[in-house]
Write an enzyme that holds these catalytic residues in place. Structure first.
Site, PDB file in Angstrom:
ATOM      1  CG  PHE A 102     -26.172 -16.623  15.357  1.00 47.20           C
ATOM      2  CD1 PHE A 102     -25.905 -16.230  14.054  1.00 47.20           C
ATOM      3  CD2 PHE A 102     -26.969 -15.802  16.144  1.00 47.20           C
ATOM      4  CE1 PHE A 102     -26.431 -15.040  13.537  1.00 47.20           C
ATOM      5  CE2 PHE A 102     -27.497 -14.608  15.636  1.00 47.20           C
ATOM      6  CZ  PHE A 102     -27.232 -14.232  14.336  1.00 47.20           C
ATOM      7  CG  ASP A 161     -25.155 -15.029  23.172  1.00 43.17           C
ATOM      8  OD1 ASP A 161     -26.301 -14.738  23.565  1.00 43.17           O
ATOM      9  OD2 ASP A 161     -24.748 -14.802  22.018  1.00 43.17           O
ATOM     10  CE  LYS A 215     -32.768 -13.420  18.955  1.00 43.72           C
ATOM     11  NZ  LYS A 215     -31.503 -14.107  18.817  1.00 43.72           N
TER      12      LYS A 215
HETATM   13  C1  LIG Z   1     -30.263 -13.462  18.217  1.00 47.19           C
HETATM   14  C2  LIG Z   1     -28.984 -13.747  18.859  1.00 47.19           C
HETATM   15  C3  LIG Z   1     -27.947 -12.794  18.902  1.00 47.19           C
HETATM   16  C4  LIG Z   1     -28.034 -11.475  18.200  1.00 47.19           C
HETATM   17  O1  LIG Z   1     -29.089 -10.657  18.620  1.00 47.19           O
HETATM   18  P1  LIG Z   1     -29.579  -9.451  17.688  1.00 47.19           P
HETATM   19  O2  LIG Z   1     -30.597  -8.733  18.539  1.00 47.19           O
HETATM   20  O3  LIG Z   1     -30.173 -10.047  16.450  1.00 47.19           O
HETATM   21  O4  LIG Z   1     -28.393  -8.625  17.391  1.00 47.19           O
HETATM   22  C5  LIG Z   1     -26.797 -13.123  19.587  1.00 47.19           C
HETATM   23  N1  LIG Z   1     -26.650 -14.312  20.192  1.00 47.19           N
HETATM   24  C6  LIG Z   1     -27.608 -15.253  20.169  1.00 47.19           C
HETATM   25  C7  LIG Z   1     -27.385 -16.551  20.867  1.00 47.19           C
HETATM   26  C8  LIG Z   1     -28.801 -15.009  19.480  1.00 47.19           C
HETATM   27  O5  LIG Z   1     -29.733 -15.974  19.423  1.00 47.19           O
END
Ligand SMILES: *Cc1c(COP(=O)(O)O)cnc(C)c1O
Length: 426
Positions: A146, A233, A274
């Site tokens: 994701f 990520d 985040k």
């Molecule tokens: C939440 C998340 C995203 C996307 O972030 P948004 O601010 O919702 O666009 C990308 N990668 C990971 C691992 C995430 O948990």
């Protein structure tokens, strides 16, 4: 028309249903206030927040230091765009690059934008530094990843709901199984046009899939060997969530950020979002060293809001909190306690198969078919009992409270969770 303060849960839900796009299926709870590990609904019922806005609120709701920094900056200067300089951005970039030990930071707003930025940088690096023929660059990603919701990112998702009927898809991605260094090595040997390997150190949305301890180390070594960028990520796993500043720090137990080679799988590109703002404001960032970041020149990438002064002020305050309140250490300690307590329960349970995770990013797997509503029903019952959590894919419930929780509160939460689960035992 009711005022904002007077709306009931039922009315608020009805308004969203009637006037909002139906792109989410929230738990039926309407929150109006948050403080630390707690949130309150419009009927003044108090809950433990066990999701933390998908790990954005690691520092706790409405942390006074973050809110103060935000208010102060909001009263002074909110946005200049990058057409002009502002007096906060440089200070923020200096602070964050020192904090995470990279040469440069590229500021964006949402996580998906930061992932897009990393993909663009990696491709450009492949053409301009590695010598890949233009249009041929490939990026390796993992199954069940994701990384966000843009057209390019969903192109390499294998979540049917996220993908179906949103094509045509962006090409240039190779998918391998997660936690499989052999598959990574094979992909790197078979294809010489690889720009990068984009990976979550723990797959959060997929259900907190925690790879074997040395997966990150092996991935990093393979990327090095094949001249491929190792792209982490850490939007969900970073900023102390997993008991270290970053999940790629491995089992390193130092406070703050060290560069201990034996545990740290240093990414070539680090993606944060985040909790970079403690949930107060959308702030994301891509960090890399000069030889990678310098492929982006003026006019080649940007964002109107990226690098705005409010974001900079908020992010510095949010990162200060992580360090000052030793949140990584707390997450590590409470995470061990949480899994130990739940494992005691699971020994005698037929409803929960297992608990897994690292630090305070954990999940339980419910012993029922993937398409049953048991996990959802348990979350509704948890809500009734004063704790908010949300199922992820299949029959998995993620547990990720704010990292400012204390031991007494955590044990209180464990007792709410086990008591609720007991009602579902067959
Ligand atoms: C939440 C998340 C995203 C996307 O972030 P948004 O601010 O919702 O666009 C990308 N990668 C990971 C691992 C995430 O948990």
């Amino acid at each position: 028309m009711t005022t904002l303060d007077q709306v009931t849960s039922q009315e608020a839900i009805a308004l969203e249903d009637k006037h909002g796009a139906h792109n989410y299926h929230p738990l039926p709870v309407v929150l109006k206030r948050g403080e630390g590990v707690y949130v309150w609904d419009v009927e003044d019922k108090k809950y433990y927040d066990f999701l933390s806005a998908y790990s954005a609120v690691n520092q706790g709701h409405c942390h006074p230091a973050i809110v103060n920094a935000m208010n102060k900056q909001a009263e002074t200067l909110t946005l200049t765009s990058r057409a002009f300089h502002n007096n906060v951005l440089g200070q923020y970039e200096a602070y964050a690059t020192e904090y995470f030990k990279f040469d440069k930071l590229l500021p964006m707003n949402t996580g998906a934008e930061a992932v897009e930025t990393a993909i663009k940088i990696a491709r450009k690096w492949a053409y301009e530094k590695k010598g890949v023929k233009e249009q041929d660059a490939q990026i390796i990603v993992c199954e069940n990843n994701f990384h966000g919701r843009t057209t390019t990112i969903i192109s390499f998702s294998n979540d049917e709901g996220a993908r179906k009927n949103f094509g045509p898809y962006t090409p240039g991605f190779i998918k391998i199984p997660y936690d499989d260094p052999k598959a990574l090595e094979r992909a790197l040997i078979e294809n010489h046009n690889i720009a990068g390997f984009l990976v979550e150190p723990i797959q959060g949305e997929a259900g907190v899939y925690t790879p074997s301890d040395d997966f990150m180390k092996q991935a990093k070594a393979l990327c090095n060997e094949h001249n491929v960028l190792f792209i982490a990520d850490e939007i969900q796993t970073g900023i102390a969530r997993t008991g270290a500043l970053l999940a790629v720090c491995g089992n390193c137990t130092c406070e703050g950020h060290c560069e201990r080679q034996e545990t740290y799988s240093r990414p070539d590109i680090l993606i944060l979002g985040k909790a970079l703002s403690g949930g107060a404001y959308p702030v994301s960032a891509v960090l890399a060293d000069d030889e990678v970041m310098h492929v982006i020149k003026p006019g080649q990438h940007g964002s109107t809001f990226g690098g705005n002064p409010v974001a900079g002020a908020v992010a510095m305050a949010a990162l200060d909190v992580v360090k000052d309140e030793k949140l990584a250490q707390n997450a590590r300690k409470l995470g061990e306690l949480f899994r130990a307590e739940l494992n005691k329960f699971i020994e005698g349970s037929s409803i929960v198969k297992l608990v897994r995770g690292r630090g305070l990013l954990n999940a339980i797997v419910i012993n029922d078919s993937e398409d049953s509503s048991t996990a959802w029903d348990i979350c509704v019952a948890l809500k009734e009992n004063g704790l908010l959590a949300k199922p992820t894919h299949g029959n998995i419930i993620r547990f990720a409270p704010p990292l400012v929780m204390n031991e007494e509160q955590l044990l209180d939460c464990v007792s709410i969770i086990t008591k609720t689960l007991r009602d579902f035992e067959k």
